[in-house]
Design a protein around this motif. Structure first.
Motif, PDB file in Angstrom:
ATOM      1  N   VAL A 121      20.396 -11.844  20.601  1.00  0.00           N
ATOM      2  CA  VAL A 121      19.148 -11.715  19.839  1.00  0.00           C
ATOM      3  C   VAL A 121      19.020 -12.923  18.927  1.00  0.00           C
ATOM      4  O   VAL A 121      19.972 -13.316  18.260  1.00  0.00           O
ATOM      5  N   GLU A 122      17.839 -13.517  18.940  1.00  0.00           N
ATOM      6  CA  GLU A 122      17.561 -14.677  18.093  1.00  0.00           C
ATOM      7  C   GLU A 122      16.621 -14.252  16.977  1.00  0.00           C
ATOM      8  O   GLU A 122      15.429 -14.041  17.197  1.00  0.00           O
ATOM      9  N   GLY A 123      17.178 -14.086  15.784  1.00  0.00           N
ATOM     10  CA  GLY A 123      16.408 -13.573  14.658  1.00  0.00           C
ATOM     11  C   GLY A 123      15.458 -14.574  14.035  1.00  0.00           C
ATOM     12  O   GLY A 123      14.690 -14.214  13.140  1.00  0.00           O
ATOM     13  N   ASP A 124      15.500 -15.828  14.507  1.00  0.00           N
ATOM     14  CA  ASP A 124      14.613 -16.857  13.942  1.00  0.00           C
ATOM     15  C   ASP A 124      13.471 -17.215  14.888  1.00  0.00           C
ATOM     16  O   ASP A 124      12.694 -18.125  14.592  1.00  0.00           O
ATOM     17  N   LEU A 125      13.334 -16.506  16.009  1.00  0.00           N
ATOM     18  CA  LEU A 125      12.330 -16.875  17.015  1.00  0.00           C
ATOM     19  C   LEU A 125      11.387 -15.715  17.298  1.00  0.00           C
ATOM     20  O   LEU A 125      11.816 -14.645  17.728  1.00  0.00           O
TER      21      LEU A 125
ATOM     22  N   ALA B 273      -3.983 -19.117  22.531  1.00  0.00           N
ATOM     23  CA  ALA B 273      -3.295 -20.308  23.036  1.00  0.00           C
ATOM     24  C   ALA B 273      -2.033 -20.587  22.228  1.00  0.00           C
ATOM     25  O   ALA B 273      -0.981 -20.917  22.786  1.00  0.00           O
ATOM     26  N   ALA B 274      -2.138 -20.438  20.906  1.00  0.00           N
ATOM     27  CA  ALA B 274      -0.965 -20.685  20.054  1.00  0.00           C
ATOM     28  C   ALA B 274       0.126 -19.662  20.331  1.00  0.00           C
ATOM     29  O   ALA B 274       1.315 -20.022  20.393  1.00  0.00           O
ATOM     30  N   ASP B 275      -0.250 -18.399  20.514  1.00  0.00           N
ATOM     31  CA  ASP B 275       0.748 -17.367  20.795  1.00  0.00           C
ATOM     32  C   ASP B 275       1.496 -17.660  22.097  1.00  0.00           C
ATOM     33  O   ASP B 275       2.707 -17.441  22.193  1.00  0.00           O
ATOM     34  N   ARG B 276       0.781 -18.190  23.081  1.00  0.00           N
ATOM     35  CA  ARG B 276       1.441 -18.494  24.354  1.00  0.00           C
ATOM     36  C   ARG B 276       2.383 -19.695  24.215  1.00  0.00           C
ATOM     37  O   ARG B 276       3.457 -19.708  24.836  1.00  0.00           O
ATOM     38  N   VAL B 277       1.983 -20.670  23.437  1.00  0.00           N
ATOM     39  CA  VAL B 277       2.877 -21.807  23.187  1.00  0.00           C
ATOM     40  C   VAL B 277       4.113 -21.338  22.431  1.00  0.00           C
ATOM     41  O   VAL B 277       5.251 -21.709  22.760  1.00  0.00           O
ATOM     42  N   LEU B 278       3.911 -20.523  21.400  1.00  0.00           N
ATOM     43  CA  LEU B 278       5.034 -20.003  20.628  1.00  0.00           C
ATOM     44  C   LEU B 278       5.963 -19.172  21.505  1.00  0.00           C
ATOM     45  O   LEU B 278       7.192 -19.309  21.443  1.00  0.00           O
ATOM     46  N   ALA B 279       5.386 -18.290  22.336  1.00  0.00           N
ATOM     47  CA  ALA B 279       6.200 -17.435  23.190  1.00  0.00           C
ATOM     48  C   ALA B 279       6.983 -18.262  24.206  1.00  0.00           C
ATOM     49  O   ALA B 279       8.166 -17.994  24.466  1.00  0.00           O
ATOM     50  N   SER B 280       6.346 -19.276  24.788  1.00  0.00           N
ATOM     51  CA  SER B 280       7.028 -20.132  25.762  1.00  0.00           C
ATOM     52  C   SER B 280       8.179 -20.869  25.115  1.00  0.00           C
ATOM     53  O   SER B 280       9.291 -20.950  25.672  1.00  0.00           O
ATOM     54  N   THR B 281       7.941 -21.412  23.925  1.00  0.00           N
ATOM     55  CA  THR B 281       8.981 -22.169  23.230  1.00  0.00           C
ATOM     56  C   THR B 281      10.113 -21.257  22.787  1.00  0.00           C
ATOM     57  O   THR B 281      11.295 -21.591  22.926  1.00  0.00           O
ATOM     58  N   ALA B 282       9.760 -20.083  22.247  1.00  0.00           N
ATOM     59  CA  ALA B 282      10.788 -19.127  21.829  1.00  0.00           C
ATOM     60  C   ALA B 282      11.649 -18.695  23.013  1.00  0.00           C
ATOM     61  O   ALA B 282      12.876 -18.619  22.906  1.00  0.00           O
ATOM     62  N   ALA B 283      11.019 -18.421  24.146  1.00  0.00           N
ATOM     63  CA  ALA B 283      11.766 -17.996  25.330  1.00  0.00           C
ATOM     64  C   ALA B 283      12.693 -19.106  25.817  1.00  0.00           C
ATOM     65  O   ALA B 283      13.858 -18.846  26.171  1.00  0.00           O
ATOM     66  N   MET B 284      12.210 -20.326  25.859  1.00  0.00           N
ATOM     67  CA  MET B 284      13.043 -21.449  26.297  1.00  0.00           C
ATOM     68  C   MET B 284      14.272 -21.605  25.407  1.00  0.00           C
ATOM     69  O   MET B 284      15.402 -21.733  25.887  1.00  0.00           O
ATOM     70  N   ILE B 285      14.059 -21.585  24.094  1.00  0.00           N
ATOM     71  CA  ILE B 285      15.172 -21.809  23.164  1.00  0.00           C
ATOM     72  C   ILE B 285      16.149 -20.638  23.212  1.00  0.00           C
ATOM     73  O   ILE B 285      17.374 -20.828  23.214  1.00  0.00           O
ATOM     74  N   ALA B 286      15.623 -19.417  23.269  1.00  0.00           N
ATOM     75  CA  ALA B 286      16.497 -18.245  23.317  1.00  0.00           C
ATOM     76  C   ALA B 286      17.358 -18.247  24.576  1.00  0.00           C
ATOM     77  O   ALA B 286      18.551 -17.921  24.529  1.00  0.00           O
ATOM     78  N   LEU B 287      16.774 -18.635  25.703  1.00  0.00           N
ATOM     79  CA  LEU B 287      17.546 -18.685  26.944  1.00  0.00           C
ATOM     80  C   LEU B 287      18.573 -19.808  26.917  1.00  0.00           C
ATOM     81  O   LEU B 287      19.683 -19.662  27.445  1.00  0.00           O
ATOM     82  N   ARG B 288      18.229 -20.930  26.316  1.00  0.00           N
ATOM     83  CA  ARG B 288      19.210 -22.005  26.170  1.00  0.00           C
ATOM     84  C   ARG B 288      20.420 -21.508  25.377  1.00  0.00           C
ATOM     85  O   ARG B 288      21.573 -21.727  25.764  1.00  0.00           O
ATOM     86  N   ARG B 289      20.161 -20.828  24.270  1.00  0.00           N
ATOM     87  CA  ARG B 289      21.254 -20.333  23.432  1.00  0.00           C
ATOM     88  C   ARG B 289      22.078 -19.284  24.173  1.00  0.00           C
ATOM     89  O   ARG B 289      23.307 -19.261  24.080  1.00  0.00           O
ATOM     90  N   HIS B 290      21.396 -18.407  24.890  1.00  0.00           N
ATOM     91  CA  HIS B 290      22.091 -17.352  25.626  1.00  0.00           C
ATOM     92  C   HIS B 290      23.010 -17.959  26.684  1.00  0.00           C
ATOM     93  O   HIS B 290      24.167 -17.539  26.831  1.00  0.00           O
ATOM     94  N   ALA B 291      22.503 -18.942  27.424  1.00  0.00           N
ATOM     95  CA  ALA B 291      23.274 -19.525  28.518  1.00  0.00           C
ATOM     96  C   ALA B 291      24.375 -20.461  28.026  1.00  0.00           C
ATOM     97  O   ALA B 291      25.463 -20.505  28.606  1.00  0.00           O
ATOM     98  N   ARG B 292      24.099 -21.197  26.966  1.00  0.00           N
ATOM     99  CA  ARG B 292      25.085 -22.158  26.470  1.00  0.00           C
ATOM    100  C   ARG B 292      26.190 -21.504  25.664  1.00  0.00           C
ATOM    101  O   ARG B 292      27.257 -22.083  25.484  1.00  0.00           O
ATOM    102  N   GLY B 293      25.953 -20.292  25.144  1.00  0.00           N
ATOM    103  CA  GLY B 293      26.909 -19.665  24.248  1.00  0.00           C
ATOM    104  C   GLY B 293      26.739 -20.196  22.838  1.00  0.00           C
ATOM    105  O   GLY B 293      25.787 -20.918  22.532  1.00  0.00           O
ATOM    106  N   HIS B 294      27.663 -19.843  21.962  1.00  0.00           N
ATOM    107  CA  HIS B 294      27.536 -20.252  20.574  1.00  0.00           C
ATOM    108  C   HIS B 294      28.899 -20.629  20.015  1.00  0.00           C
ATOM    109  O   HIS B 294      29.943 -20.295  20.582  1.00  0.00           O
ATOM    110  N   SER B 295      28.884 -21.330  18.910  1.00  0.00           N
ATOM    111  CA  SER B 295      30.120 -21.690  18.217  1.00  0.00           C
ATOM    112  C   SER B 295      30.363 -20.699  17.087  1.00  0.00           C
ATOM    113  O   SER B 295      29.485 -20.474  16.267  1.00  0.00           O
ATOM    114  N   PRO B 296      31.560 -20.062  17.021  1.00  0.00           N
ATOM    115  CA  PRO B 296      31.832 -19.106  15.944  1.00  0.00           C
ATOM    116  C   PRO B 296      31.904 -19.735  14.561  1.00  0.00           C
ATOM    117  O   PRO B 296      31.861 -19.019  13.562  1.00  0.00           O
ATOM    118  N   GLY B 297      32.026 -21.055  14.496  1.00  0.00           N
ATOM    119  CA  GLY B 297      32.120 -21.707  13.188  1.00  0.00           C
ATOM    120  C   GLY B 297      32.098 -23.215  13.329  1.00  0.00           C
ATOM    121  O   GLY B 297      32.187 -23.751  14.440  1.00  0.00           O
TER     122      GLY B 297
END
Length: 417
Positions: free
Chosen positions: A279-283, A312-336
């Motif tokens: 879950v991405e709480g900033d997107l 139009a803005a909502d679709r741009v926001l949704a597309s960008t949020a989805a792209m970034i969220a999927l990048r984070r999900h697939a790449r994993g995260h650093s615990p620190g």
């Protein structure tokens, strides 16, 4: 009853659908603004009245859903395992601490305002000192937040005694990481779900009486992940779901287990969850819109200068949020800081990509999923030959709610996707 009414009480909308349990057919659907300002039961009752009678199954993310803090031993091992299990239980993980708790660390936990604390640490028969120390510190902290103990089996009874003596609500369950590389999420997920239903829903003050708390069976993300699991089992293939909301963007993936990655030399020390959620709480497209703009800059994505609040803005926001969220999900995260990424997902063999969220359901599905599936510059490999669709009828949460008691109807329901 021969019908079920599944209701998802969200922060913005309450969605209800009526399902014929004989064959999983969707017979009615309603969407009502959530009445959190007065009593969420008002909106729930209106939605149910619109779709018709049936056995009631309710999930909820109203009031911010479930806020979870994880306290573990090592950042890359038990704390990370607890983090993954918390997300898979439908929680928003608001804080992760690794190591011995001290005064400043307790202040950080308190500042995160968790609804539940998941206390883990040590494999079974391994380190027990950290879990015992952290149980003592939580017991004397006066936070009185419910604690789920899911660590070293040798220390669990001691931790339960220490916390109970100080009247801290405590639930003891199986170790999330009984052995290195072996992640066992089931017992902790069940315990977190039970604590959410018993302690958290009532404390959100979403309804004046106790009827709403009696109705709710799961946090909405927990129900959706169960529905995604049903869908993957039905297809016999990997599934990827991206749900873009007003405040957060959730990504779910259900992959086919790989024996080499589960038990071989390349296995993750914190274990692998083949059914996972982030879950991405900033997107988001509402209150999360500023976070999308900021994250686009970090990801070096061009974000047009457009007037917010338009379709139009909502679709741009949704597309960008989805792209970034999927990048984070697939790449994993650093615990620190300075620590390697962990928990990444190989999504290349996913066979079905499902979009969810208001923008996608109201005509923006193609735009958002096009952006996701053509993202080749984000440090992850998109699915190679996936079919795509939009969950326009909210069937994933409903299927998850029905999966345990009516598996046949749940499987039939997701076949509509």
């Amino acid at each position: 009853m021969s019908f079920a009414v599944c209701v998802d009480v969200g922060s913005t909308y309450t969605k209800a659908c009526r399902i014929d349990l004989a064959d999983g057919t969707l017979t009615g659907r309603a969407e009502i603004p959530t009445t959190a300002g007065t009593d969420v039961l008002h909106g729930l009752d209106r939605a149910v009245a619109q779709v018709g009678a049936g056995e009631l199954y309710v999930c909820s993310s109203a009031g911010g859903g479930l806020r979870l803090a994880v306290i573990g031993y090592e950042a890359l091992v038990t704390a990370e395992a607890g983090h993954r299990v918390g997300l898979s239980a439908g929680a928003q993980v608001v804080h992760v601490h690794a190591g011995l708790l001290d005064g400043s660390a307790l202040l950080e936990v308190r500042a995160a305002r968790p609804d539940v604390i998941l206390l883990v640490g040590g494999t079974d028969g391994g380190d027990g000192d950290t879990l015992a120390h952290n149980a003592r510190r939580l017991a004397t902290s006066r936070m009185r937040v419910p604690v789920v103990v899911a660590g070293n089996a040798d220390v669990r009874e001691y931790a339960e005694t220490v916390l109970t003596e100080r009247r801290v609500p405590v639930t003891v369950t199986g170790n999330v990481l009984p052995r290195i590389g072996v992640l066992d999420p089931g017992p902790a997920r069940a315990a977190i779900r039970e604590v959410f239903l018993r302690h958290v829903i009532g404390g959100k003050r979403l309804s004046r009486g106790s009827r709403f708390a009696r109705f709710v069976r799961a946090a909405t993300p927990d129900a959706v992940l169960a529905g995604v699991s049903v869908l993957a089992d039905t297809l016999g293939a990997g599934v990827l779901v991206v749900d873009v909301g007003g405040a957060t963007t959730d990504v779910y993936s259900a992959l086919i287990p790989d024996a080499e990655l589960s038990t071989g030399p390349q296995r993750d020390v914190a274990g692998t969850l083949w059914r996972s959620r982030t879950v991405e709480g900033d997107l988001g497209v509402g209150v999360g819109a500023p976070g999308v703009v900021a994250a686009a800059g970090v990801e070096k994505l061009d974000f047009p200068n457009i007037l917010l609040g338009t379709v139009a803005a909502d679709r741009v926001l949704a597309s960008t949020a989805a792209m970034i969220a999927l990048r984070r999900h697939a790449r994993g995260h650093s615990p620190g800081p300075g620590m390697p990424r962990t928990g990444g997902r190989d999504l290349r063999d996913v066979r079905l990509v499902v979009g969810s969220g208001g923008v996608l359901r109201h005509g923006g599905g193609d735009t958002v999923l096009d952006a996701v599936l053509t993202d080749t510059a984000g440090g992850w490999a998109p699915p190679r030959t996936a079919r795509r669709t939009v969950d326009s009828q909210y069937v994933l949460a409903a299927a998850g709610l029905l999966a345990a008691e009516h598996p046949g109807a749940a499987h039939a329901l997701v076949n509509a996707l």
